[in-house]
Design a protein around this motif. Structure first.
Motif, PDB file in Angstrom:
ATOM      1  N   PHE A   1       0.820  -1.209   0.000  1.00  0.00           N
ATOM      2  CA  PHE A   1       0.000   0.000   0.000  1.00  0.00           C
ATOM      3  C   PHE A   1       0.858   1.265   0.000  1.00  0.00           C
ATOM      4  CE2 PHE A   1      -3.053  -3.073   1.880  1.00  0.00           C
ATOM      5  CZ  PHE A   1      -4.043  -2.963   0.908  1.00  0.00           C
ATOM      6  N   ASP A   2       2.051   1.188   0.571  1.00  0.00           N
ATOM      7  CA  ASP A   2       2.969   2.330   0.527  1.00  0.00           C
ATOM      8  C   ASP A   2       3.389   2.625  -0.913  1.00  0.00           C
ATOM      9  OD1 ASP A   2       2.928   2.366   3.341  1.00  0.00           O
ATOM     10  OD2 ASP A   2       4.568   0.920   3.434  1.00  0.00           O
ATOM     11  N   LYS A   3       3.710   1.573  -1.641  1.00  0.00           N
ATOM     12  CA  LYS A   3       4.143   1.748  -3.034  1.00  0.00           C
ATOM     13  C   LYS A   3       3.009   2.306  -3.898  1.00  0.00           C
ATOM     14  CE  LYS A   3       7.559  -1.991  -2.795  1.00  0.00           C
ATOM     15  NZ  LYS A   3       7.918  -3.361  -3.262  1.00  0.00           N
ATOM     16  N   ILE A   4       1.800   1.847  -3.638  1.00  0.00           N
ATOM     17  CA  ILE A   4       0.647   2.352  -4.386  1.00  0.00           C
ATOM     18  C   ILE A   4       0.448   3.844  -4.107  1.00  0.00           C
ATOM     19  CG2 ILE A   4      -1.883   2.335  -4.395  1.00  0.00           C
ATOM     20  CD1 ILE A   4      -1.848  -0.634  -4.464  1.00  0.00           C
ATOM     21  N   PHE A   5       0.533   4.221  -2.841  1.00  0.00           N
ATOM     22  CA  PHE A   5       0.335   5.626  -2.468  1.00  0.00           C
ATOM     23  C   PHE A   5       1.440   6.506  -3.045  1.00  0.00           C
ATOM     24  CE2 PHE A   5       0.510   8.984   1.024  1.00  0.00           C
ATOM     25  CZ  PHE A   5      -0.546   9.713   0.490  1.00  0.00           C
ATOM     26  N   GLU A   6       2.665   6.049  -2.964  1.00  0.00           N
ATOM     27  CA  GLU A   6       3.778   6.810  -3.529  1.00  0.00           C
ATOM     28  C   GLU A   6       3.577   7.010  -5.029  1.00  0.00           C
ATOM     29  OE1 GLU A   6       8.634   6.600  -3.360  1.00  0.00           O
ATOM     30  OE2 GLU A   6       7.536   4.774  -3.894  1.00  0.00           O
ATOM     31  N   ASN A   7       3.134   5.971  -5.705  1.00  0.00           N
ATOM     32  CA  ASN A   7       2.901   6.052  -7.142  1.00  0.00           C
ATOM     33  C   ASN A   7       1.791   7.051  -7.465  1.00  0.00           C
ATOM     34  OD1 ASN A   7       3.545   4.845  -9.832  1.00  0.00           O
ATOM     35  ND2 ASN A   7       1.397   4.220  -9.755  1.00  0.00           N
ATOM     36  N   GLU A   8       0.738   7.041  -6.647  1.00  0.00           N
ATOM     37  CA  GLU A   8      -0.361   7.992  -6.848  1.00  0.00           C
ATOM     38  C   GLU A   8       0.097   9.427  -6.608  1.00  0.00           C
ATOM     39  OE1 GLU A   8      -4.750   6.814  -6.214  1.00  0.00           O
ATOM     40  OE2 GLU A   8      -3.669   6.072  -4.463  1.00  0.00           O
ATOM     41  N   LEU A   9       0.893   9.633  -5.583  1.00  0.00           N
ATOM     42  CA  LEU A   9       1.416  10.973  -5.312  1.00  0.00           C
ATOM     43  C   LEU A   9       2.182  11.503  -6.521  1.00  0.00           C
ATOM     44  CD1 LEU A   9       2.769  10.766  -1.631  1.00  0.00           C
ATOM     45  CD2 LEU A   9       0.678  11.857  -2.430  1.00  0.00           C
ATOM     46  N   ASN A  10       3.036  10.667  -7.079  1.00  0.00           N
ATOM     47  CA  ASN A  10       3.828  11.084  -8.237  1.00  0.00           C
ATOM     48  C   ASN A  10       2.933  11.457  -9.418  1.00  0.00           C
ATOM     49  OD1 ASN A  10       6.137  10.555  -6.756  1.00  0.00           O
ATOM     50  ND2 ASN A  10       6.445   8.521  -7.626  1.00  0.00           N
ATOM     51  N   GLY A  11       1.928  10.637  -9.670  1.00  0.00           N
ATOM     52  CA  GLY A  11       1.038  10.901 -10.798  1.00  0.00           C
ATOM     53  C   GLY A  11       0.224  12.170 -10.624  1.00  0.00           C
ATOM     54  N   LEU A  12      -0.291  12.406  -9.422  1.00  0.00           N
ATOM     55  CA  LEU A  12      -1.121  13.584  -9.181  1.00  0.00           C
ATOM     56  C   LEU A  12      -0.292  14.866  -9.191  1.00  0.00           C
ATOM     57  CD1 LEU A  12      -3.503  12.147  -6.445  1.00  0.00           C
ATOM     58  CD2 LEU A  12      -4.084  12.736  -8.806  1.00  0.00           C
ATOM     59  N   VAL A  13       0.933  14.792  -8.701  1.00  0.00           N
ATOM     60  CA  VAL A  13       1.816  15.957  -8.760  1.00  0.00           C
ATOM     61  C   VAL A  13       2.103  16.316 -10.215  1.00  0.00           C
ATOM     62  CG1 VAL A  13       4.186  16.733  -8.341  1.00  0.00           C
ATOM     63  CG2 VAL A  13       2.873  15.698  -6.494  1.00  0.00           C
ATOM     64  N   GLN A  14       2.368  15.313 -11.037  1.00  0.00           N
ATOM     65  CA  GLN A  14       2.614  15.568 -12.458  1.00  0.00           C
ATOM     66  C   GLN A  14       1.387  16.182 -13.128  1.00  0.00           C
ATOM     67  OE1 GLN A  14       3.852  11.724 -13.960  1.00  0.00           O
ATOM     68  NE2 GLN A  14       6.012  12.189 -13.679  1.00  0.00           N
ATOM     69  N   GLN A  15       0.215  15.652 -12.811  1.00  0.00           N
ATOM     70  CA  GLN A  15      -1.014  16.195 -13.392  1.00  0.00           C
ATOM     71  C   GLN A  15      -1.225  17.652 -12.981  1.00  0.00           C
ATOM     72  OE1 GLN A  15      -4.608  13.836 -12.893  1.00  0.00           O
ATOM     73  NE2 GLN A  15      -3.416  11.945 -12.925  1.00  0.00           N
ATOM     74  N   ALA A  16      -1.057  17.935 -11.697  1.00  0.00           N
ATOM     75  CA  ALA A  16      -1.271  19.296 -11.206  1.00  0.00           C
ATOM     76  C   ALA A  16      -0.293  20.272 -11.855  1.00  0.00           C
ATOM     77  CB  ALA A  16      -1.135  19.335  -9.687  1.00  0.00           C
ATOM     78  N   LYS A  17       0.966  19.876 -11.971  1.00  0.00           N
ATOM     79  CA  LYS A  17       1.967  20.742 -12.602  1.00  0.00           C
ATOM     80  C   LYS A  17       1.603  21.027 -14.059  1.00  0.00           C
ATOM     81  CE  LYS A  17       6.320  19.739 -11.896  1.00  0.00           C
ATOM     82  NZ  LYS A  17       7.559  18.943 -11.709  1.00  0.00           N
ATOM     83  N   THR A  18       1.143  20.002 -14.759  1.00  0.00           N
ATOM     84  CA  THR A  18       0.748  20.178 -16.164  1.00  0.00           C
ATOM     85  C   THR A  18      -0.419  21.151 -16.285  1.00  0.00           C
ATOM     86  OG1 THR A  18       1.490  17.946 -16.742  1.00  0.00           O
ATOM     87  CG2 THR A  18      -0.079  18.995 -18.228  1.00  0.00           C
ATOM     88  N   HIS A  19      -1.410  21.001 -15.422  1.00  0.00           N
ATOM     89  CA  HIS A  19      -2.590  21.868 -15.487  1.00  0.00           C
ATOM     90  C   HIS A  19      -2.262  23.301 -15.073  1.00  0.00           C
ATOM     91  CE1 HIS A  19      -5.042  18.564 -16.580  1.00  0.00           C
ATOM     92  NE2 HIS A  19      -5.038  17.976 -15.402  1.00  0.00           N
ATOM     93  N   TYR A  20      -1.398  23.463 -14.092  1.00  0.00           N
ATOM     94  CA  TYR A  20      -0.980  24.816 -13.721  1.00  0.00           C
ATOM     95  C   TYR A  20      -0.263  25.481 -14.895  1.00  0.00           C
ATOM     96  CZ  TYR A  20      -2.019  24.755  -8.683  1.00  0.00           C
ATOM     97  OH  TYR A  20      -2.652  24.760  -7.462  1.00  0.00           O
ATOM     98  N   GLY A  21       0.593  24.721 -15.561  1.00  0.00           N
ATOM     99  CA  GLY A  21       1.324  25.266 -16.694  1.00  0.00           C
ATOM    100  C   GLY A  21       0.417  25.690 -17.828  1.00  0.00           C
ATOM    101  N   ALA A  22      -0.719  25.004 -17.964  1.00  0.00           N
ATOM    102  CA  ALA A  22      -1.684  25.333 -19.017  1.00  0.00           C
ATOM    103  C   ALA A  22      -2.749  26.310 -18.526  1.00  0.00           C
ATOM    104  CB  ALA A  22      -2.351  24.059 -19.524  1.00  0.00           C
TER     105      ALA A  22
END
Length: 347
Positions: free
Chosen positions: A158-179
């Protein structure tokens, strides 16, 4: 004064590129106007504007109807951060934005509860070295908030799943802020991020392993950074007062995170899909019981789940898998691009 009454004097074309007969340049003017229409796009470079909230509660603003709300009034009523969250949630693009007072009100509570959770998990952290020790401390009832009991050491499933989700959501947020898609950035950087945290909390609690201290701190750090453009006061408090960073969050940058792991993405989808199916099946049985129907389900007894797994595909499916594998042999598939496009479509 309405802008269109003086527009012909300021510029000859609708884009303001050709100077008008008044021979007045943008630098000569300091006007304060209320803008409430899309017709002024492209002309606002002439003006120092005070923008009003144009729609509240899906209605055009009107003094007679009492739904007229200025930025200063919204800030005084809801606070700067909650008002900014509601405005970020109001929508992007050239369509009329809708300022929902219910969003502003709920944001006050959400930001307060999130701040409180961050404080408790950091200031009252009780570190344990194993899942067994976690269960022992939790059952002792000596710790008020079980979220404060956090594991150290290596990551579990569950730690690995959460870490993976954090990475994905941070990338999404950065992309949307940039746009400049602030509604989508808010979704990824606040709503989805807290949802991922809640799922992690419930999963680790149900598995009797507790949350990982390293990931709790990382989540709080990412949450502050991703929310800083929209709720800067909240983010700076968490950054400096809770995480004890040496300087303001305004000096920090968005985190650089690795790409998400497609295998973990698939595992996450499977686990959550299975969990949802189990919950739905249990709910259906309870509804039947409420109607007086006879069912084999007994909510008072311990629950047991049997999962049947198959080690390999049936022969007819395996044949087609081999055909696809042979067809793609030697080709390169950009998994990152595919998953990014899929995430954008789902958003």
């Amino acid at each position: 004064m309405a802008y269109y009454t003086i527009a012909p004097l300021l510029h000859k074309d609708i884009f303001g590129k050709e100077l008008g007969p008044a021979n007045v340049k943008p630098g000569h003017m300091t006007l304060e106007v209320n803008i409430s229409g899309k017709d002024l796009l492209g002309k606002a470079h002439y003006l120092h504007t005070r923008i009003e909230l144009i729609i509240t509660q899906q209605q055009k603003q009107s003094k007679s109807s009492g739904n007229f709300l200025t930025l200063s009034a919204a800030t005084a009523k809801y606070g700067a951060d909650a008002a900014r969250v509601a405005m970020g949630d109001a929508g992007d693009g050239i369509e009329d934005a809708n300022f929902e007072e219910s969003v502003a009100n709920s944001s006050i509570l959400k930001l307060f509860e999130l701040k409180k959770w961050c404080e408790e998990t950091i200031f009252e952290a009780h570190l344990v070295s194993s899942a067994e020790e976690y269960a022992k401390v939790r059952d002792s009832n000596k710790v008020k908030n079980t979220d404060s009991i956090q594991r150290t050491g290596s990551f579990g499933f569950f730690d690995k799943i959460f870490e993976n989700e954090l990475n994905g959501l941070v990338q999404q947020a950065k992309t949307h802020y940039g746009a400049t898609n602030y509604k989508l950035a808010l979704k990824a950087g606040l709503y989805d991020l807290t949802s991922a945290r809640d799922s992690y909390r419930s999963s680790t609690a149900a598995a009797d392993v507790g949350m990982c201290a390293e990931l709790v701190s990382r989540y709080i750090e990412y949450q502050a950074l991703m929310l800083a453009p929209i709720a800067p006061h909240w983010a700076d408090y968490v950054w400096t007062e809770v995480l004890k960073k040496p300087s303001t969050i305004q000096n920090a940058t968005f985190p650089n995170v690795p790409d998400t792991n497609p295998e973990l993405n698939a595992q996450t989808a499977y686990v959550r899909g299975t969990s949802s199916n189990i919950t739905s099946a249990e709910g259906a049985q309870q509804k039947k019981m409420a109607k007086g129907k006879t069912v084999s389900f007994d909510p008072t007894k311990d629950k047991k789940l049997v999962i049947f797994a198959q080690a390999e595909y049936p022969k007819w499916q395996a044949r087609y898998v081999d055909l696809v594998r042979d067809a793609f042999d030697g080709l390169t598939v950009d998994v990152k691009t595919i998953t990014t496009k899929a995430a954008d479509k789902s958003a």
